[in-house]
Design an enzyme around this catalytic site. Structure first.
Site, PDB file in Angstrom:
ATOM      1  N   HIS A 405       0.818  -1.210   0.000  1.00 19.39           N
ATOM      2  CA  HIS A 405       0.000   0.000   0.000  1.00 19.39           C
ATOM      3  C   HIS A 405       0.853   1.262   0.000  1.00 19.39           C
ATOM      4  O   HIS A 405       0.650   2.188  -0.795  1.00 19.39           O
ATOM      5  CB  HIS A 405      -0.916  -0.022   1.237  1.00 19.39           C
ATOM      6  CG  HIS A 405      -1.817   1.153   1.315  1.00 19.39           C
ATOM      7  ND1 HIS A 405      -1.506   2.266   2.052  1.00 19.39           N
ATOM      8  CD2 HIS A 405      -2.992   1.409   0.703  1.00 19.39           C
ATOM      9  CE1 HIS A 405      -2.474   3.154   1.918  1.00 19.39           C
ATOM     10  NE2 HIS A 405      -3.390   2.646   1.098  1.00 19.39           N
ATOM     11  N   ARG A 545      13.960  52.622   1.811  1.00 18.13           N
ATOM     12  CA  ARG A 545      12.775  52.941   2.600  1.00 18.13           C
ATOM     13  C   ARG A 545      12.900  54.341   3.193  1.00 18.13           C
ATOM     14  O   ARG A 545      13.962  54.707   3.701  1.00 18.13           O
ATOM     15  CB  ARG A 545      12.602  51.919   3.724  1.00 18.13           C
ATOM     16  CG  ARG A 545      11.332  52.120   4.505  1.00 18.13           C
ATOM     17  CD  ARG A 545      11.109  51.010   5.482  1.00 18.13           C
ATOM     18  NE  ARG A 545      11.983  51.115   6.642  1.00 18.13           N
ATOM     19  CZ  ARG A 545      11.933  50.259   7.663  1.00 18.13           C
ATOM     20  NH1 ARG A 545      11.094  49.239   7.636  1.00 18.13           N
ATOM     21  NH2 ARG A 545      12.730  50.398   8.683  1.00 18.13           N
ATOM     22  N   GLU A 641       2.967  46.358   6.822  1.00 21.13           N
ATOM     23  CA  GLU A 641       3.383  46.131   8.210  1.00 21.13           C
ATOM     24  C   GLU A 641       2.220  46.211   9.169  1.00 21.13           C
ATOM     25  O   GLU A 641       2.356  45.925  10.354  1.00 21.13           O
ATOM     26  CB  GLU A 641       4.392  47.207   8.628  1.00 21.13           C
ATOM     27  CG  GLU A 641       5.720  47.075   7.952  1.00 21.13           C
ATOM     28  CD  GLU A 641       6.554  48.316   8.148  1.00 21.13           C
ATOM     29  OE1 GLU A 641       7.572  48.227   8.832  1.00 21.13           O
ATOM     30  OE2 GLU A 641       6.185  49.368   7.610  1.00 21.13           O
ATOM     31  N   GLY A 663       6.612  43.733   5.994  1.00 19.46           N
ATOM     32  CA  GLY A 663       7.461  44.002   7.156  1.00 19.46           C
ATOM     33  C   GLY A 663       6.889  43.171   8.278  1.00 19.46           C
ATOM     34  O   GLY A 663       6.065  43.631   9.068  1.00 19.46           O
ATOM     35  N   THR A 664       7.299  41.913   8.308  1.00 19.30           N
ATOM     36  CA  THR A 664       6.657  40.994   9.248  1.00 19.30           C
ATOM     37  C   THR A 664       6.992  41.315  10.704  1.00 19.30           C
ATOM     38  O   THR A 664       6.240  40.951  11.596  1.00 19.30           O
ATOM     39  CB  THR A 664       7.067  39.541   8.938  1.00 19.30           C
ATOM     40  OG1 THR A 664       8.445  39.524   8.607  1.00 19.30           O
ATOM     41  CG2 THR A 664       6.261  38.987   7.791  1.00 19.30           C
ATOM     42  N   ASN A 665       8.139  41.983  10.925  1.00 16.90           N
ATOM     43  CA  ASN A 665       8.485  42.309  12.319  1.00 16.90           C
ATOM     44  C   ASN A 665       7.335  43.092  12.946  1.00 16.90           C
ATOM     45  O   ASN A 665       6.925  42.836  14.071  1.00 16.90           O
ATOM     46  CB  ASN A 665       9.764  43.154  12.367  1.00 16.90           C
ATOM     47  CG  ASN A 665      10.917  42.479  11.644  1.00 16.90           C
ATOM     48  OD1 ASN A 665      10.872  41.277  11.409  1.00 16.90           O
ATOM     49  ND2 ASN A 665      11.936  43.239  11.287  1.00 16.90           N
ATOM     50  N   ASP A 666       6.836  44.037  12.185  1.00 19.34           N
ATOM     51  CA  ASP A 666       5.718  44.832  12.677  1.00 19.34           C
ATOM     52  C   ASP A 666       4.380  44.160  12.405  1.00 19.34           C
ATOM     53  O   ASP A 666       3.479  44.212  13.240  1.00 19.34           O
ATOM     54  CB  ASP A 666       5.740  46.226  12.031  1.00 19.34           C
ATOM     55  CG  ASP A 666       6.778  47.108  12.694  1.00 19.34           C
ATOM     56  OD1 ASP A 666       6.904  47.046  13.934  1.00 19.34           O
ATOM     57  OD2 ASP A 666       7.481  47.837  11.970  1.00 19.34           O
ATOM     58  N   CYS A 713      10.544  41.692   3.695  1.00 20.79           N
ATOM     59  CA  CYS A 713      11.847  42.160   4.168  1.00 20.79           C
ATOM     60  C   CYS A 713      11.949  42.102   5.681  1.00 20.79           C
ATOM     61  O   CYS A 713      12.958  42.477   6.253  1.00 20.79           O
ATOM     62  CB  CYS A 713      12.142  43.569   3.649  1.00 20.79           C
ATOM     63  SG  CYS A 713      10.876  44.755   4.106  1.00 20.79           S
TER      64      CYS A 713
END
Ligand code: PEP
Ligand code: MG
Length: 764
Positions: A405, A545, A641, A663-666, A713
């Site tokens: 199987h 930026r 963000e 802006g994943t940090n924020d 970023c």
């Protein structure tokens, strides 16, 4: 359909009769016609089954129940399956069908013949799909009543939960799938097994024969690890044999059913087949393959000197050598390459290489612990595990051979698998990282990089050739002096140049420069700093930026004395909101950009931070236009963000952004209300929180739909796992820290290849 008989003998069947007799029946008929030694059999046709549904009046109820079913709802699947099977079993078989079946059975032998009753599912495009193991088989059936009961149970098994699930996922309409039943003289095999008439993975002319003692169910179900013989059709010799430890055999029990018998120490390790028997089987296999024109997967049995072929069907998953197998030389080279510690070996049942976290599943209930990308390790898979098998990156089993199987399903799913390792569940540990080579049948410790075709002999002399990825892999830069090092990574550009670091390095606030009529100095500092980075990335995009420093960061600088005291600077006067309210400060930055564009740096893009409404972007762009920027040609984009900007991304696109970057940090802190700098809640700072992922996914899909570049970023862009997820979800570029570039590039490349492979397999 109406004219078709309820019963057909093998001698009357041709392969075109597949609609009436199913794949198994058609194949047995065809094999009989070409003179292969097939045990005597007749087929209760699909038409008999349809007449049964119609004449008993259950047809409409049955299909209506199935139509309303959501097969991903496990509870509903189980309950509808039970109801529908009960429905099939509760009604009597119409008398005229009963009579024909009993009559045919009587013609098989005078005093009642012991038979195997096997389901043979039918669908219009059957060759595309493998229904293996989806429906029931009943062995050792004797007598009219037992036979009729077994036939009816085969019919009911068309609606087993796994069969329904499998068909739904393969796109089959239940109304177009029927079932025929093969009633075949039971061969009390002393030895039996399966064979692939060509190598099931590479397609080479090597017949793989697997054999074990007793009935073939032991091999097919994977409950023993069979002996494995390789017969080379070119040299007509057995070129490899692996004698397995066969713990049990399955034999007919009394008048009904089968039982498992433990084997003696001697029988366990004794070879099941002689070379002459392997050769005989391989030759019969070749006749079948030549006749059908494609490699076959055949079940065989031997009693004394008699060899029987029990069934034959095409191998649906042979991988044509689209990647020219580098052949013996490459394999030889790889052996010399230290790929790492080999933990375990088994049979390579489904090609591909995958690394991941081991999850040992001892019971189907434990499959909920299996996450995407894990390595499923189990004694033997069963159909209930299929949903989990779809999620994993590879499968390892203790038991089974090339046709068990796990092997069949893995090949159809395109998931690497190694079967018959004997001891994977004992040797491997939950959470351990391993790499599975599903072609060679090897399991390595840790995440081993797949060897590339061209072994880099000159690694010491030259840097490895850059990996070209479709998803751009860019780098984050904050300090101009890091520009060269950043460029040396070979990154595809700069996805974030934070100019506040450049400004904070000046030790005076922008406001100070304005107040002291030192504007030119400020512009020149910005110009030089940004130019250093642009010079390091000629022809590659560099997204600069605009200023994003919270008030508390400015306070200690000269000119920072008057910075407002904010209760929560993270939610305060920063990013684009401050620039829009402080045109003097914003204008100095724009002046620096203008001069760079004028100097020919058209790779410069400008990114606005902390936007939460498209009107901020529109206003910023209007101010730039007022200061003489050609905003139609300038590359202007935004950071995502704040959840609001992810949610409104389409409106940003309509407002004219050329790109968006997470802006994943924020984004994480604002989505989860977790201060990114507060260690008291640090363990709740969860980049992969479903809400965060959902916002990101939504924004990616929206950008894709509009052809707008979408990037990341924040720090999550330096996490290979997150990046893998982002690539899978269609992000156009990622931007990572300098040190993370090699591993991010690898993660991107790996995922992209996987996507391409998956697509190729789907279209194969
Ligand atoms: C972010 O928020 O992810 C980001 C890149 O910006 P910063 O870390 O500068 O806030
Ligand atoms: Mg930020």
């Amino acid at each position: 359909m109406k004219e078709m008989p309820n019963v057909l003998w093998l001698e009357e069947i041709k392969k075109e009769d597949i609609i009436s007799v199913g794949g198994k029946g058609a194949s047995l008929g065809e094999m009989t016609a070409i003179g292969l030694p097939v045990p005597k059999a007749f087929v209760v046709t699909a038409q008999a089954f349809r007449k049964f549904l119609v004449e008993t009046g259950i047809e409409d109820t049955l299909f209506r129940r199935l139509e309303r079913l959501d097969v991903d709802d496990n509870g509903a699947l189980e309950s509808v399956s039970r109801d529908v099977q009960d429905l099939v079993l509760a009604v009597g078989i119409p008398d005229h069908i009963k009579a024909e079946v009993v009559d045919a059975y009587a013609r098989m032998g005078a005093n009642g013949t012991v038979v195997a009753v096997r389901s043979s599912a039918t669908a219009e495009d059957l060759p595309e799909a493998s229904f293996a193991g989806q429906q029931e088989t009943f062995l050792n059936i004797l007598g009219d009543d037992a036979l009729l009961d077994a036939v009816q149970r085969c019919w009911a098994s068309l609606y087993g939960a796994r069969a329904i699930y499998y068909r739904a996922k393969q796109g089959f309409d239940d109304r177009s799938v029927n079932i025929a039943v093969v009633v075949q003289e039971l061969i009390r095999s002393e030895k039996s097994g399966v064979m692939f008439t060509s190598h099931p993975v590479t397609g080479e002319p090597l017949t793989i024969v697997e054999g074990s003692w007793g009935l073939g169910e032991a091999v097919v179900s994977g409950s023993v690890s069979p002996d494995n013989y390789v017969f080379d059709l070119r040299s007509e010799r057995v070129v490899d044999r692996l004698i397995a430890e066969k713990e049990i055999m399955i034999v007919p029990e009394g008048k009904h059913g089968t039982k498992i018998v433990e084997l003696s120490a001697k029988e366990r390790t004794a070879p099941v087949l002689t070379d002459a028997e392997v050769a005989r089987l391989a030759m019969l296999g070749k006749i079948a393959e030549d006749h059908y024109g494609i490699p076959q997967d055949i079940e065989w049995a031997i009693v004394g000197d008699d060899v029987f072929i029990l069934q034959s069907r095409p191998i649906t998953t042979i991988r044509r050598p689209e990647i020219p197998r580098a052949g013996a030389e490459a394999a030889g080279q790889q052996k010399n390459t230290p790929l790492g510690v080999v933990l375990l070996e088994g049979q390579g049942a489904s090609p591909g290489i995958a690394s991941g976290r081991v999850v040992i599943v001892r019971d189907v209930k434990e499959t909920s612990a299996v996450k995407d990308g894990d390595i499923l390790v189990t004694k033997m898979t069963n159909p209930d595990m299929v949903p989990a098998m779809r999620r994993v990156s590879a499968i390892i089993t203790d038991e089974g051979g090339m046709t068990c199987h796990a092997a069949i399903v893995s090949r159809e799913l395109g998931t690497p698998a190694v079967v018959g390792t004997k001891k994977a569940t004992k040797i491997l540990n939950d959470g351990q990282i391993v790499t599975v080579d599903g072609e060679k049948g090897t399991i390595y410790e840790g995440a081993v990089e797949a060897p590339t075709a061209a072994a880099p002999a000159a690694v010491t002399a030259a840097a490895p050739a850059p990996v070209i990825t479709g998803t751009l892999v860019k780098v984050n830069v904050s300090l101009p002096e890091a520009a060269q090092r950043a460029a040396a990574t070979g990154a595809d550009g700069v996805g974030l140049l934070r100019i506040e670091h450049l400004i904070l390095g000046l030790s005076k606030t922008p406001g100070w420069y304005i107040e002291h009529d030192e504007e030119e100095t400020f512009i020149a500092e910005l110009y030089t700093g940004i130019k250093t980075v642009l010079d390091a990335f000629p022809g590659k995009p560099v997204w600069v930026r605009t200023l994003d420093a919270p008030t508390d960061e400015f306070r200690n600088m000269e000119g920072g004395e008057d910075e407002p005291l904010e209760h929560n600077p993270m939610l305060g006067w920063r990013g684009i909101r401050r620039d829009l309210q402080s045109p003097g400060q914003f204008r100095l930055q724009v002046e620096a950009f203008k001069r760079l564009w004028a100097a020919g740096y058209d790779n410069l893009g400008v990114m606005f931070p902390m936007v939460n409404h498209p009107r901020e972007f529109i206003k910023a762009r209007a101010m730039m236009a007022e200061w003489g920027v050609d905003v139609e040609t300038a590359t202007l984009g935004v950071m995502i963000e704040i959840p609001s900007s992810a949610i409104l991304v389409e409106d940003f696109i309509k407002a004219g952004i050329r790109f968006a970057s997470f802006g994943t940090n924020d984004l994480i802190q604002y989505t989860l209300a977790i201060d990114r700098n507060n260690e008291n809640v640090a363990d709740m700072y969860e980049p992969e929180h479903p809400a965060v992922l959902r916002l990101i996914d939504y924004a990616i899909q929206t950008c894709r739909a509009h052809g707008v570049e979408c990037s990341i970023c924040g720090q999550a862009g330096s996490d290979p796992k997150m990046v893998t997820w982002l690539v899978e979800h269609g992000i156009s570029s990622v931007s990572a820290n300098i040190d993370a570039i090699p591993r991010i590039r690898e993660a991107v490349a790996r995922k992209e290849r996987q996507i391409l492979l998956d697509a190729a397999r789907r279209n194969a």
